[in-house]
Design a protein around this motif. Structure first.
Motif, PDB file in Angstrom:
ATOM      1  N   TRP A 126       0.828  -1.210   0.000  1.00 46.81           N
ATOM      2  CA  TRP A 126       0.000   0.000   0.000  1.00 46.81           C
ATOM      3  C   TRP A 126       0.864   1.263   0.000  1.00 46.81           C
ATOM      4  N   PHE A 127       1.908   1.253   0.814  1.00 50.02           N
ATOM      5  CA  PHE A 127       2.718   2.472   0.960  1.00 50.02           C
ATOM      6  C   PHE A 127       3.841   2.603  -0.070  1.00 50.02           C
ATOM      7  N   PHE A 128       4.415   1.483  -0.535  1.00 55.25           N
ATOM      8  CA  PHE A 128       5.659   1.575  -1.287  1.00 55.25           C
ATOM      9  C   PHE A 128       5.582   1.198  -2.769  1.00 55.25           C
ATOM     10  N   VAL A 129       4.532   0.517  -3.188  1.00 53.37           N
ATOM     11  CA  VAL A 129       4.375   0.283  -4.628  1.00 53.37           C
ATOM     12  C   VAL A 129       3.731   1.524  -5.231  1.00 53.37           C
ATOM     13  N   PRO A 130       4.343   2.102  -6.264  1.00 52.73           N
ATOM     14  CA  PRO A 130       3.876   3.399  -6.763  1.00 52.73           C
ATOM     15  C   PRO A 130       2.469   3.352  -7.346  1.00 52.73           C
ATOM     16  N   ARG A 131       1.731   4.430  -7.102  1.00 58.87           N
ATOM     17  CA  ARG A 131       0.433   4.621  -7.738  1.00 58.87           C
ATOM     18  C   ARG A 131       0.673   5.295  -9.090  1.00 58.87           C
ATOM     19  N   THR A 132       0.589   4.535 -10.150  1.00 63.60           N
ATOM     20  CA  THR A 132       0.855   5.072 -11.476  1.00 63.60           C
ATOM     21  C   THR A 132       0.069   4.320 -12.532  1.00 63.60           C
ATOM     22  N   SER A 133      -0.405   5.036 -13.527  1.00 58.42           N
ATOM     23  CA  SER A 133      -1.138   4.410 -14.631  1.00 58.42           C
ATOM     24  C   SER A 133      -0.226   3.555 -15.496  1.00 58.42           C
ATOM     25  N   GLU A 134       1.096   3.728 -15.335  1.00 56.87           N
ATOM     26  CA  GLU A 134       2.038   2.929 -16.105  1.00 56.87           C
ATOM     27  C   GLU A 134       1.992   1.446 -15.721  1.00 56.87           C
ATOM     28  N   LEU A 135       1.353   1.152 -14.580  1.00 61.84           N
ATOM     29  CA  LEU A 135       1.195  -0.235 -14.146  1.00 61.84           C
ATOM     30  C   LEU A 135      -0.201  -0.772 -14.422  1.00 61.84           C
ATOM     31  N   ASP A 136      -0.978  -0.064 -15.263  1.00 62.51           N
ATOM     32  CA  ASP A 136      -2.300  -0.544 -15.641  1.00 62.51           C
ATOM     33  C   ASP A 136      -2.182  -1.830 -16.458  1.00 62.51           C
ATOM     34  N   GLY A 137      -3.214  -2.657 -16.401  1.00 61.12           N
ATOM     35  CA  GLY A 137      -3.204  -3.920 -17.125  1.00 61.12           C
ATOM     36  C   GLY A 137      -3.594  -3.774 -18.582  1.00 61.12           C
ATOM     37  N   ALA A 138      -3.772  -4.923 -19.229  1.00 58.68           N
ATOM     38  CA  ALA A 138      -4.164  -4.961 -20.636  1.00 58.68           C
ATOM     39  C   ALA A 138      -5.449  -5.777 -20.763  1.00 58.68           C
ATOM     40  N   SER A 139      -5.925  -5.929 -21.991  1.00 58.16           N
ATOM     41  CA  SER A 139      -7.168  -6.671 -22.209  1.00 58.16           C
ATOM     42  C   SER A 139      -6.927  -8.172 -22.021  1.00 58.16           C
ATOM     43  N   ILE A 140      -8.019  -8.897 -21.745  1.00 61.15           N
ATOM     44  CA  ILE A 140      -7.923 -10.350 -21.599  1.00 61.15           C
ATOM     45  C   ILE A 140      -7.436 -10.979 -22.900  1.00 61.15           C
ATOM     46  N   THR A 141      -7.942 -10.483 -24.024  1.00 62.68           N
ATOM     47  CA  THR A 141      -7.542 -11.013 -25.328  1.00 62.68           C
ATOM     48  C   THR A 141      -6.037 -10.885 -25.533  1.00 62.68           C
ATOM     49  N   HIS A 142      -5.493  -9.758 -25.107  1.00 58.71           N
ATOM     50  CA  HIS A 142      -4.056  -9.513 -25.247  1.00 58.71           C
ATOM     51  C   HIS A 142      -3.262 -10.534 -24.452  1.00 58.71           C
TER      52      HIS A 142
END
Length: 423
Positions: free
Chosen positions: A210-226
């Protein structure tokens, strides 16, 4: 396979991990920064918790078998159930949460881990306990897959093998500290209390993420198909089979450490944590070396790891009743097998660079098929009255089969490449 082909596979894997973790170029955080190291420590604490609950069950198998009034062979069903939970959870949870941010996914998975350990602690019979261990295993594969993406985002694109080794470090340290300590706690205060302590440790892991993994959209996932594209490739499934068969000898040994120490060597139960710690030190050394080797020559890491493990298993099968041989071999099995695992991850990612998170999860799923195979094979030989050391021959046969399969796939690759170049 040529050195140039291996370098190409590593480069492909490294690019895939970076692309999955970031939507823009050059976004990875330098590992030298304080924030980067705190992120890596948070990930390692999570894998430490997972490793502790997985391997502790093997150290206290005699305790919960006696408490639940079942024999040793039946008690291995709980260990197999955990492994099956990982195998099922790796693809199912990874695909179900494909679009989730990896930080959010890690938090949810650690939450499920805590619940599974609490249920294990309150199990009233073997059936309930088996279900609880299955639930506890569900988050593991997906955690390693998501953790590998976050780790590679932190360390950079040129160290894919070392990134996965960093995630695995918590698990190997768990075999040195977590599992022996959990075994000691089980002997001192009870096996149920051991699982409750692991659940509390899981809460600290939750807070660290919660405290140390960055909050960033760069870690967003991808589609299931992908993510699913990787599972359409036959060579991915072959590599998973290589992992499942080859690594199984770890669990043909580790599952029965308690009986080895007390029934074979005739030592007191207080010597079990020592055996667990030696095994864990070997795993940690092998993992650190294997991470570096995976970034240079992945296929060599697998061949060397499996081949050396076969030698150690034979030595242990013939002379394992001698204490110094047994304890040295415990280190050797852990080191040789773990040297291969980062290379397996790099090869999987190189085979399916479009499905990096799923490949990380499926690698762990394969390793837990190995867990189930090793525990089952050892249980079968013991149940047949062949003695404790027969589990080593069971592991030898499985690892040899994995090595032969890998060599066959390597021999087939040049021919496949030639056909593609002519088409």
């Amino acid at each position: 396979m040529s050195v140039s082909n291996d370098h190409a596979a590593v480069e492909t894997a490294a690019r895939a991990i970076t692309d999955n973790a970031s939507t823009t170029a050059e976004t990875s955080v330098p590992s030298e920064t304080r924030a980067g190291w705190l992120t890596l420590l948070a990930l390692a604490l999570g894998t430490f918790c997972i490793g502790t609950t997985e391997f502790a069950s093997m150290g206290i198998i005699q305790l919960f078998a006696a408490s639940l009034e079942v024999d040793l062979s039946a008690a291995t069903h709980a260990i197999t159930a955990y492994a099956i939970g990982v195998v099922v959870g790796a693809p199912v949870l990874t695909l179900a949460a494909a679009r989730l941010n990896r930080r959010t996914l890690l938090l949810l998975l650690i939450g499920a881990f805590i619940v599974g350990n609490v249920l294990s602690a309150i199990a009233a019979n073997l059936h309930f306990f088996v279900i609880a261990r299955f639930i506890c295993g569900l988050p593991q594969g997906a955690y390693f897959g998501a953790g590998a993406v976050v780790a590679s985002h932190v360390v950079g694109s040129d160290r894919a093998g070392q990134a996965f080794a960093i995630v695995m470090t918590g698990l190997t340290v768990a075999t040195i500290v977590g599992s022996p300590l959990a075994t000691f706690l089980g002997q001192a205060i009870g096996w149920r209390e051991t699982y409750l302590c692991v659940a509390v440790l899981g809460m600290f892991s939750f807070l660290s993420i919660w405290f140390f993994v960055p909050r960033t959209s760069e870690l967003d996932g991808a589609s299931i198909t992908h993510e699913l594209r990787g599972l359409r490739k036959g060579r991915v499934w072959l590599m998973m089979a290589v992992a499942a068969l080859g690594i199984s000898s770890i669990f043909a040994v580790y599952t029965f450490i308690g009986p080895f120490v007390t029934d074979l060597l005739l030592f007191g139960p207080e010597a079990i944590p020592l055996a667990l710690a030696l095994f864990g030190i070997g795993m940690t050394v092998g993992n650190l070396y294997g991470g570096r080797l995976a970034d240079i020559h992945p296929s060599r890491g697998i061949v060397a790891g499996y081949g050396c493990a076969l030698v150690v298993l034979v030595v242990m099968a013939f002379w394992g009743a001698t204490p110094w041989v047994f304890f040295a071999a415990m280190f050797g099995v852990g080191a040789t097998m773990m040297a291969a695992i980062p290379a397996i991850q790099v090869r999987l990612t190189g085979l399916a660079p479009e499905s990096v998170t799923l490949m990380g999860a499926m690698n762990l799923a394969s390793l837990n098929v190995a867990n189930a195979l090793g525990a089952w094979a050892g249980g079968v030989t013991i149940g047949a009255g062949l003695g404790l050391l027969s589990t080593l021959w069971a592991g030898f046969i499985l690892t040899l089969t994995g090595l032969i399969l890998f060599m066959a796939t390597m021999a087939a690759e040049p021919a496949a490449s030639g056909r593609r170049s002519l088409s």
